[in-house]
Write a protein that holds these residues in place. Structure first.
Motif, PDB file in Angstrom:
ATOM      1  N   GLU A 311      42.708  50.707 -35.921  1.00 27.25           N
ATOM      2  CA  GLU A 311      43.846  50.405 -36.780  1.00 27.25           C
ATOM      3  C   GLU A 311      44.568  49.178 -36.242  1.00 27.25           C
ATOM      4  OE1 GLU A 311      46.458  50.219 -39.684  1.00 27.25           O
ATOM      5  OE2 GLU A 311      44.822  51.699 -39.640  1.00 27.25           O
ATOM      6  N   ALA A 312      44.845  48.201 -37.125  1.00 28.09           N
ATOM      7  CA  ALA A 312      45.420  46.939 -36.681  1.00 28.09           C
ATOM      8  C   ALA A 312      46.796  46.667 -37.274  1.00 28.09           C
ATOM      9  CB  ALA A 312      44.482  45.780 -37.050  1.00 28.09           C
ATOM     10  N   GLY A 313      47.389  47.639 -37.950  1.00 28.25           N
ATOM     11  CA  GLY A 313      48.662  47.383 -38.617  1.00 28.25           C
ATOM     12  C   GLY A 313      49.805  47.123 -37.660  1.00 28.25           C
ATOM     13  N   VAL A 314      49.862  47.866 -36.554  1.00 29.49           N
ATOM     14  CA  VAL A 314      50.944  47.740 -35.581  1.00 29.49           C
ATOM     15  C   VAL A 314      50.329  47.441 -34.224  1.00 29.49           C
ATOM     16  CG1 VAL A 314      52.946  48.867 -34.549  1.00 29.49           C
ATOM     17  CG2 VAL A 314      52.275  49.419 -36.897  1.00 29.49           C
ATOM     18  N   GLY A 315      50.967  46.539 -33.479  1.00 27.75           N
ATOM     19  CA  GLY A 315      50.388  46.185 -32.197  1.00 27.75           C
ATOM     20  C   GLY A 315      51.283  45.333 -31.340  1.00 27.75           C
ATOM     21  N   LEU A 316      50.715  44.307 -30.702  1.00 27.41           N
ATOM     22  CA  LEU A 316      51.414  43.490 -29.714  1.00 27.41           C
ATOM     23  C   LEU A 316      52.670  42.852 -30.286  1.00 27.41           C
ATOM     24  CD1 LEU A 316      51.518  42.121 -26.932  1.00 27.41           C
ATOM     25  CD2 LEU A 316      50.019  40.333 -27.844  1.00 27.41           C
ATOM     26  N   THR A 317      52.589  42.283 -31.467  1.00 23.53           N
ATOM     27  CA  THR A 317      53.757  41.621 -32.053  1.00 23.53           C
ATOM     28  C   THR A 317      54.924  42.587 -32.186  1.00 23.53           C
ATOM     29  OG1 THR A 317      52.328  40.112 -33.290  1.00 23.53           O
ATOM     30  CG2 THR A 317      54.588  40.358 -34.060  1.00 23.53           C
ATOM     31  N   ASP A 318      54.655  43.793 -32.641  1.00 20.49           N
ATOM     32  CA  ASP A 318      55.727  44.776 -32.837  1.00 20.49           C
ATOM     33  C   ASP A 318      56.306  45.230 -31.504  1.00 20.49           C
ATOM     34  OD1 ASP A 318      55.211  45.296 -35.897  1.00 20.49           O
ATOM     35  OD2 ASP A 318      53.258  45.388 -34.899  1.00 20.49           O
ATOM     36  N   GLY A 322      60.242  44.544 -29.983  1.00 21.15           N
ATOM     37  CA  GLY A 322      61.033  45.700 -29.645  1.00 21.15           C
ATOM     38  C   GLY A 322      61.099  46.747 -30.719  1.00 21.15           C
ATOM     39  N   ASP A 323      60.231  46.648 -31.715  1.00 19.53           N
ATOM     40  CA  ASP A 323      60.261  47.612 -32.818  1.00 19.53           C
ATOM     41  C   ASP A 323      59.606  48.933 -32.443  1.00 19.53           C
ATOM     42  OD1 ASP A 323      61.505  45.667 -34.317  1.00 19.53           O
ATOM     43  OD2 ASP A 323      59.632  44.967 -35.264  1.00 19.53           O
ATOM     44  N   VAL A 324      58.606  48.894 -31.567  1.00 18.23           N
ATOM     45  CA  VAL A 324      57.890  50.106 -31.178  1.00 18.23           C
ATOM     46  C   VAL A 324      57.670  50.106 -29.682  1.00 18.23           C
ATOM     47  CG1 VAL A 324      56.712  50.353 -33.403  1.00 18.23           C
ATOM     48  CG2 VAL A 324      55.661  49.009 -31.571  1.00 18.23           C
ATOM     49  N   ASN A 325      57.348  51.260 -29.167  1.00 18.04           N
ATOM     50  CA  ASN A 325      57.019  51.404 -27.759  1.00 18.04           C
ATOM     51  C   ASN A 325      55.524  51.145 -27.569  1.00 18.04           C
ATOM     52  OD1 ASN A 325      56.971  52.057 -25.056  1.00 18.04           O
ATOM     53  ND2 ASN A 325      56.963  54.261 -25.400  1.00 18.04           N
ATOM     54  N   VAL A 326      55.159  50.505 -26.487  1.00 17.87           N
ATOM     55  CA  VAL A 326      53.760  50.191 -26.238  1.00 17.87           C
ATOM     56  C   VAL A 326      52.908  51.452 -26.173  1.00 17.87           C
ATOM     57  CG1 VAL A 326      54.092  50.116 -23.730  1.00 17.87           C
ATOM     58  CG2 VAL A 326      52.146  48.937 -24.752  1.00 17.87           C
ATOM     59  N   SER A 356      57.724  34.865 -24.111  1.00 23.70           N
ATOM     60  CA  SER A 356      59.016  35.520 -23.944  1.00 23.70           C
ATOM     61  C   SER A 356      59.021  36.443 -22.729  1.00 23.70           C
ATOM     62  CB  SER A 356      59.367  36.303 -25.209  1.00 23.70           C
ATOM     63  OG  SER A 356      58.418  37.347 -25.403  1.00 23.70           O
ATOM     64  N   LYS A 357      60.244  36.913 -22.359  1.00 25.38           N
ATOM     65  CA  LYS A 357      60.379  37.857 -21.256  1.00 25.38           C
ATOM     66  C   LYS A 357      59.740  39.191 -21.596  1.00 25.38           C
ATOM     67  CE  LYS A 357      63.796  39.922 -18.166  1.00 25.38           C
ATOM     68  NZ  LYS A 357      63.286  41.305 -18.363  1.00 25.38           N
ATOM     69  N   ALA A 358      59.748  39.530 -22.885  1.00 30.59           N
ATOM     70  CA  ALA A 358      59.132  40.794 -23.294  1.00 30.59           C
ATOM     71  C   ALA A 358      57.636  40.794 -22.983  1.00 30.59           C
ATOM     72  CB  ALA A 358      59.375  41.027 -24.786  1.00 30.59           C
ATOM     73  N   MET A 359      56.967  39.655 -23.137  1.00 28.53           N
ATOM     74  CA  MET A 359      55.546  39.563 -22.816  1.00 28.53           C
ATOM     75  C   MET A 359      55.320  39.725 -21.317  1.00 28.53           C
ATOM     76  SD  MET A 359      52.509  39.238 -24.009  1.00 28.53           S
ATOM     77  CE  MET A 359      50.851  38.745 -23.535  1.00 28.53           C
ATOM     78  N   GLN A 477      40.038  58.403 -10.819  1.00 32.75           N
ATOM     79  CA  GLN A 477      38.932  59.254 -11.212  1.00 32.75           C
ATOM     80  C   GLN A 477      39.187  59.944 -12.545  1.00 32.75           C
ATOM     81  OE1 GLN A 477      36.093  59.195  -9.527  1.00 32.75           O
ATOM     82  NE2 GLN A 477      37.126  57.646  -8.298  1.00 32.75           N
ATOM     83  N   THR A 478      40.461  60.055 -12.947  1.00 34.82           N
ATOM     84  CA  THR A 478      40.808  60.649 -14.238  1.00 34.82           C
ATOM     85  C   THR A 478      41.495  59.618 -15.098  1.00 34.82           C
ATOM     86  OG1 THR A 478      42.932  61.426 -13.380  1.00 34.82           O
ATOM     87  CG2 THR A 478      41.055  62.926 -13.219  1.00 34.82           C
ATOM     88  N   ILE A 479      41.353  59.750 -16.393  1.00 34.83           N
ATOM     89  CA  ILE A 479      41.945  58.801 -17.328  1.00 34.83           C
ATOM     90  C   ILE A 479      43.232  59.395 -17.876  1.00 34.83           C
ATOM     91  CG2 ILE A 479      41.551  57.479 -19.425  1.00 34.83           C
ATOM     92  CD1 ILE A 479      38.584  57.836 -18.923  1.00 34.83           C
ATOM     93  N   PRO A 480      44.387  58.830 -17.574  1.00 32.95           N
ATOM     94  CA  PRO A 480      45.637  59.395 -18.052  1.00 32.95           C
ATOM     95  C   PRO A 480      45.829  59.126 -19.527  1.00 32.95           C
ATOM     96  CG  PRO A 480      46.062  57.347 -16.892  1.00 32.95           C
ATOM     97  CD  PRO A 480      44.595  57.633 -16.750  1.00 32.95           C
ATOM     98  N   ASP A 481      46.652  59.908 -20.124  1.00 33.27           N
ATOM     99  CA  ASP A 481      46.994  59.692 -21.531  1.00 33.27           C
ATOM    100  C   ASP A 481      47.851  58.451 -21.653  1.00 33.27           C
ATOM    101  OD1 ASP A 481      49.085  60.328 -23.920  1.00 33.27           O
ATOM    102  OD2 ASP A 481      47.082  61.128 -24.323  1.00 33.27           O
ATOM    103  N   PRO A 482      47.572  57.534 -22.604  1.00 34.55           N
ATOM    104  CA  PRO A 482      48.323  56.288 -22.712  1.00 34.55           C
ATOM    105  C   PRO A 482      49.813  56.506 -22.893  1.00 34.55           C
ATOM    106  CG  PRO A 482      46.349  56.241 -24.064  1.00 34.55           C
ATOM    107  CD  PRO A 482      46.503  57.628 -23.585  1.00 34.55           C
ATOM    108  N   THR A 483      50.206  57.493 -23.670  1.00 37.24           N
ATOM    109  CA  THR A 483      51.633  57.694 -23.925  1.00 37.24           C
ATOM    110  C   THR A 483      52.375  58.131 -22.673  1.00 37.24           C
ATOM    111  OG1 THR A 483      51.183  59.965 -24.607  1.00 37.24           O
ATOM    112  CG2 THR A 483      51.188  58.273 -26.318  1.00 37.24           C
ATOM    113  N   GLN A 484      51.674  58.747 -21.728  1.00 35.53           N
ATOM    114  CA  GLN A 484      52.306  59.157 -20.479  1.00 35.53           C
ATOM    115  C   GLN A 484      52.217  58.065 -19.421  1.00 35.53           C
ATOM    116  OE1 GLN A 484      50.475  62.798 -19.291  1.00 35.53           O
ATOM    117  NE2 GLN A 484      51.071  63.917 -21.155  1.00 35.53           N
ATOM    118  N   GLU A 485      51.187  57.265 -19.470  1.00 30.74           N
ATOM    119  CA  GLU A 485      50.972  56.257 -18.431  1.00 30.74           C
ATOM    120  C   GLU A 485      51.780  55.003 -18.681  1.00 30.74           C
ATOM    121  OE1 GLU A 485      49.329  55.051 -14.838  1.00 30.74           O
ATOM    122  OE2 GLU A 485      49.238  56.981 -15.868  1.00 30.74           O
ATOM    123  N   LEU A 486      51.931  54.595 -19.949  1.00 30.10           N
ATOM    124  CA  LEU A 486      52.631  53.359 -20.273  1.00 30.10           C
ATOM    125  C   LEU A 486      54.102  53.639 -20.516  1.00 30.10           C
ATOM    126  CD1 LEU A 486      50.012  51.773 -22.655  1.00 30.10           C
ATOM    127  CD2 LEU A 486      50.423  51.255 -20.272  1.00 30.10           C
TER     128      LEU A 486
END
Length: 491
Positions: A311-318, A322-326, A356-359, A477-486
């Protein structure tokens, strides 16, 4: 240019050489067909001194050899031609007679040979007979003194006149051989000139010189990449996939003391395959066990999500706005430790947003959450976005396409990175031609991998990173969930 470079140049432009040889043969055949056959009639004369004693035989022989050289010119003289025209009705002028006559004195002898060539064999013979008779008379006139003494020399016919039954020209075999030789030389010259004038990248050595950086990979051309760009499934066992794994290995050891964890993948121009290489490099790194974050920072022509089927609708630009959390937009690809951040919507000011500083804050978060961050950026010669992103990365990887990119453009792109002190990790020659020897070697050691998302890693894949060490940090050795890691970026 040494012999090896010369042979490589000729082999690369073999079609130019072949076409030139064919043109040379065609021209020679055309000239042969359109040239009227010519017949040759010949006669040989013996020049001697009558009443010569034994005592002065040697001196007389030397005298006659010198005399014969003068008689060769006399045989082709205008005076003899005038006498022939006046005595014989052949329908030729004196100039035409002279043009048909040639003479040669046989070295170290008193023999003189005359040859008449004409398109008509009968006329050539008649003209030779007339010249023979008039030449003997002309020698008597020239050599006879005014006091009526006999001539000191005597000219006799010892062979001919006779005419050959076959034409002496044109000679098809000789003409074709000369045409082929001329075409070959012209083809080689055109091949060398073409190489000198062609500034496109044709080999890895030229690419290294243009960028001033080491060659980290040479990705072979694969026609199937148009429909299947990723090195998964059946494509995982191709030479292209093996080349990407080799790039992964080389990238680990660029600098073991200062490893690059955030890598910007860029190119000089559009259409050189940087996005495909970014995706495949991220997949190869994830296959080896690293936690990889792939970021599509080409905000003008984003393609990462399309290639990965995400899905490409929302991503880096957003995220940068500051519209969404990474953690809400990053996506995990397949069952591998690969996190993907698509580009999102296309902003009106990509360069400002990427600088920008956000990047910068986003890259700090990604650096803490992943072992390696691969960033796909815009081409350097088109816009400044690629330079803006590369400045914030640990290093840049330059991708150039075989046979398309100009070495001057690649050099300018490398200078653009060096001007802002960007660390150029190395260069990659994409869509290169794979030699037969390399193809054979790969096929000999190929390991078939079952297709499907749940397929086991190929046996030739690198061993577990934790057991190897090297330039990259050891993966979890384990892959964390993105929402918890980022973590959430400051707005």
């Amino acid at each position: 240019m040494d012999v090896r470079d010369f042979l490589r140049t000729v082999r690369r432009s073999w079609w130019v050489v072949l076409l030139s040889v064919m043109v040379g043969l065609a021209v020679a055949a055309l000239v042969t067909v359109r040239t009227a056959p010519r017949y040759a009639a010949s006669v040989s004369f013996f020049v001697t001194t009558p009443n010569q004693g034994v005592t002065d035989a040697y001196q007389g022989n030397v005298f006659m050899q010198q005399r014969v050289k003068s008689y060769a010119d006399l045989l082709q003289s205008d005076r003899l031609a005038q006498k022939v025209v006046g005595k014989t009705a052949l329908g030729l002028t004196a100039e035409e007679v002279q043009a048909r006559v040639s003479a040669a004195a046989i070295p170290d002898t008193v023999l003189l040979r005359g040859t008449v060539t004409d398109t008509d064999a009968t006329r050539a013979l008649r003209l030779t007979e007339a010249i023979t008779a008039q030449f003997i008379e002309l020698v008597k006139e020239v050599e006879t003194s005014g006091e009526g003494r006999p001539a000191p020399v005597k000219v006799e016919v010892i062979s001919g006149p006779r005419v050959g039954s076959s034409p002496v020209s044109p000679n098809p075999a000789r003409n074709l051989a000369l045409g082929a030789l001329g075409g070959l030389l012209a083809g080689i010259g055109l091949a060398l000139l073409r190489t000198r004038l062609d500034t496109r990248l044709r080999d890895s050595v030229t690419l290294q010189r243009a960028t001033g950086s080491p060659l980290l990979g040479e990705i072979p051309f694969d026609a199937a990449a148009r429909t299947a760009p990723l090195i998964v499934g059946d494509a995982a066992t191709t030479p292209r996939a093996e080349a990407v794994r080799k790039l992964r290995t080389n990238l680990r050891f660029v600098d073991v003391h200062e490893p690059a964890r955030v890598i910007a993948v860029t190119s000089a121009l559009q259409g050189e395959g940087k996005t495909t290489l970014s995706c495949n490099l991220a997949i190869a790194l994830a296959e080896a066990g690293w936690r990889v974050a792939l970021v599509d920072a080409d905000l003008r022509r984003p393609k990462v999500a399309e290639y990965l089927g995400m899905e490409a609708g929302v991503g880096l630009t957003d995220v940068l706005l500051g519209d969404v959390n990474v953690g809400d937009v990053v996506q995990r690809w397949g069952d591998k430790s690969l996190l993907v951040l698509p580009a999102g919507s296309v902003p009106p000011n990509p360069s400002e947003l990427l600088g920008s500083k956000a990047m910068a804050d986003l890259l700090l978060v990604l650096r803490e959450s992943a072992d390696i961050v691969v960033i796909d950026t815009a081409p350097l010669r088109t816009v400044t976005d690629g330079v803006v992103v590369a400045v914030q990365a640990d290093g840049a990887l330059m991708v150039s396409r075989y046979g398309r990119t100009d070495r001057g453009q690649v050099g300018a792109a490398a200078q653009a990175l060096q001007a802002v002190s960007v660390r150029l990790l190395g260069c990659v020659l994409n869509m290169a031609k794979l030699g037969r020897a390399e193809t054979y070697q790969y096929e000999s050691y190929r390991v078939d991998v079952p297709a499907g998302p749940a397929a086991a890693p190929p046996s030739h894949m690198d061993t577990a990173p934790a057991a190897r060490g090297g330039g990259f940090p050891g993966p979890e050795q384990t892959i964390p969930d993105p929402t918890q890691e980022l973590t959430r970026l400051p707005r």
